[in-house]
Design an enzyme around this catalytic site. Structure first.
Site, short mmCIF file in Angstrom:
data_model
loop_
_atom_site.label_atom_id
_atom_site.label_comp_id
_atom_site.label_asym_id
_atom_site.label_seq_id
_atom_site.Cartn_x
_atom_site.Cartn_y
_atom_site.Cartn_z
N LYS A 170 0.84 -1.21 0.00
CA LYS A 170 0.00 0.00 0.00
C LYS A 170 0.87 1.27 0.00
O LYS A 170 2.06 1.20 0.30
CB LYS A 170 -0.92 0.01 1.22
CG LYS A 170 -1.63 -1.30 1.50
CD LYS A 170 -2.61 -1.74 0.41
CE LYS A 170 -3.31 -3.01 0.85
NZ LYS A 170 -4.19 -3.57 -0.17
C1 LIG Z 1 -5.09 -4.68 0.84
C2 LIG Z 1 -6.53 -4.51 0.97
C3 LIG Z 1 -7.24 -4.99 2.09
C4 LIG Z 1 -6.65 -5.92 3.09
O1 LIG Z 1 -5.61 -5.48 3.81
P1 LIG Z 1 -4.59 -6.51 4.52
O2 LIG Z 1 -3.78 -5.58 5.36
O3 LIG Z 1 -3.81 -7.18 3.43
O4 LIG Z 1 -5.39 -7.46 5.33
C5 LIG Z 1 -8.58 -4.70 2.18
N1 LIG Z 1 -9.22 -4.02 1.23
C6 LIG Z 1 -8.59 -3.56 0.14
C7 LIG Z 1 -9.37 -2.78 -0.87
C8 LIG Z 1 -7.23 -3.80 -0.04
O5 LIG Z 1 -6.62 -3.36 -1.14
#
Ligand SMILES: *Cc1c(COP(=O)(O)O)cnc(C)c1O
Length: 393
Positions: A170
């Site tokens: 992210k």
């Molecule tokens: C990455 C992501 C998540 C989940 O996050 P994690 O930290 O990997 O559990 C949830 N929603 C969206 C839209 C994502 O891109």
């Protein structure tokens, strides 16, 4: 390094008289969004579970989720015992719209999870008005949109709860991590208890040699606490987010202008109401026949080969994804019945299918380059376009 050397690697450990780093990060992250409350958690997926449990959503309830995104919104709804009802998305943005969300609702709908996908923001004016009219809370999954702004306000603050991930991919990265933000004090209290085994921060100053967290019987929780080491990384990274977002937004403009000059090529649209962009995956869009009708994977592969950089097709819409298989776990049997499954995925998804066939994506990291790098990307797409006959066969 301070977090490492402190030996206080978890919030559940005798305090040294200072606030835990996960608490400091939560306070900074709330301030960043200009909201009163934030609770740090261990994953974005947990953030969604905590959001749903904070709203007391459970068995017998339905939650509307977009069917074109990461699996977490669907699995989170299943994990609280509710039924995820997959709604179609806009074919150009990949996001839920007020119309597609409304079409998936019933008298059992207890929340709508909206995802701001890849490099854009869903229609928050329309979705907030629709959700408010229906009396259903909106949960914003902003795991792909940290720092984006809609009419001067950060995304994640429009819904009753905003959920974030800080997974390494992210734009705000801590390895694994997540957070929920809210302006509602009761949701804040419930979220604290839900993620720290029914404990919340003690009132008053942080005690020396005692626990920072105190039990509270209001609601039973489990352990979704963020590691102190992760919080240390995030406290360091957060001050860079706005500058990096601004640079990526500038490069995204360069790219958009360059790609628009190619025949039949464009980019994922961003609504005018978005006054600050956040790009997680940049989306190049084209018409179905632009590349001679070859599968989108071949287009992605060809552009990728030109650039020696990963370029990919959007993930499979969730109604036919191999990652959504509740039938493989006995705990979901009560909700994933034949009629439950039909209710969840038993409709057509032309918007999601169209987005999937006409979009290729690449990582935000490429946008930390300069104008020359953006020109290279445009040239690579242009080259694949002129040689599209080679892709056939
Ligand atoms: C990455 C992501 C998540 C989940 O996050 P994690 O930290 O990997 O559990 C949830 N929603 C969206 C839209 C994502 O891109």
């Amino acid at each position: 390094m301070q977090a490492l050397r402190s030996r206080r690697w978890a919030v559940s450990w005798p305090a040294d008289g200072t606030k835990s780093r996960e608490r400091q990060f939560a306070e900074e992250y709330a301030r960043y969004h200009d909201v009163p409350y934030c609770v740090s958690v261990d994953h974005g997926s947990s953030a969604l579970v905590v959001a749903l449990e904070a709203l007391d959503i459970g068995p017998g309830d339905e939650v509307v989720v977009p069917n074109l995104t990461w699996v977490a919104p669907v699995t989170a709804v299943l994990r609280v015992g509710a039924l995820p009802v997959l709604a179609d998305v806009d074919p150009r943005s990949g996001c839920l719209t007020p119309e597609t969300a409304a079409a998936a609702m019933s008298e059992r709908t207890k929340a709508i999870i909206v995802v701001h996908l890849a490099c854009t923001v869903a229609d928050l004016d329309g979705l907030c008005a629709m959700a408010e009219g229906a009396g259903v809370p909106l949960i914003e999954d902003a795991a792909q949109a940290h720092g984006a702004q809609w009419r001067g306000r950060k995304v994640g603050t429009f819904g009753r709860i905003g959920a974030f991930s800080f997974q390494v991919g992210k734009v705000l990265a801590g390895g694994e991590g997540g957070a929920v933000i809210t302006s509602d004090p009761e949701i804040h209290l419930r979220a604290q208890l839900l993620r720290a085994d029914s404990r919340r921060y003690a009132d008053g100053p942080v005690p020396v040699a005692a626990m920072e967290l105190r039990p509270d019987p209001l609601v039973m929780g489990t352990n979704y606490c963020m590691s102190e080491l992760t919080a240390g990384v995030l406290l360091d990274r957060l001050p860079h987010l706005d500058d990096e977002n601004a640079h990526r937004a500038k490069m995204a403009d360069e790219l958009s202008a360059g790609l628009a000059a190619l025949d039949g090529v464009g980019v994922v649209p961003v609504p005018d109401a978005v006054d600050l962009r956040s790009v997680y995956e940049f989306g190049v869009r084209f018409e179905p026949d632009t590349f001679g009708g070859v599968p989108v994977e071949r287009v992605a592969e060809a552009v990728s080969a030109e650039l020696e950089m990963a370029v990919w097709a959007p993930s499979t819409p969730l109604h036919r994804s191999h990652m959504v298989r509740p039938e493989t776990k006995r705990r979901f049997a009560a909700v994933w019945t034949e009629s439950g499954r039909r209710r969840a995925v038993g409709r057509d998804y032309p918007g999601a299918e169209r987005y999937r066939e006409t979009t290729v994506l690449f990582y935000h990291r490429a946008l930390l380059g300069d104008e020359h790098d953006m020109a290279d990307i445009v040239a690579a797409v242009g080259k694949v376009l002129t040689r599209r006959r080679d892709l056939i066969g």
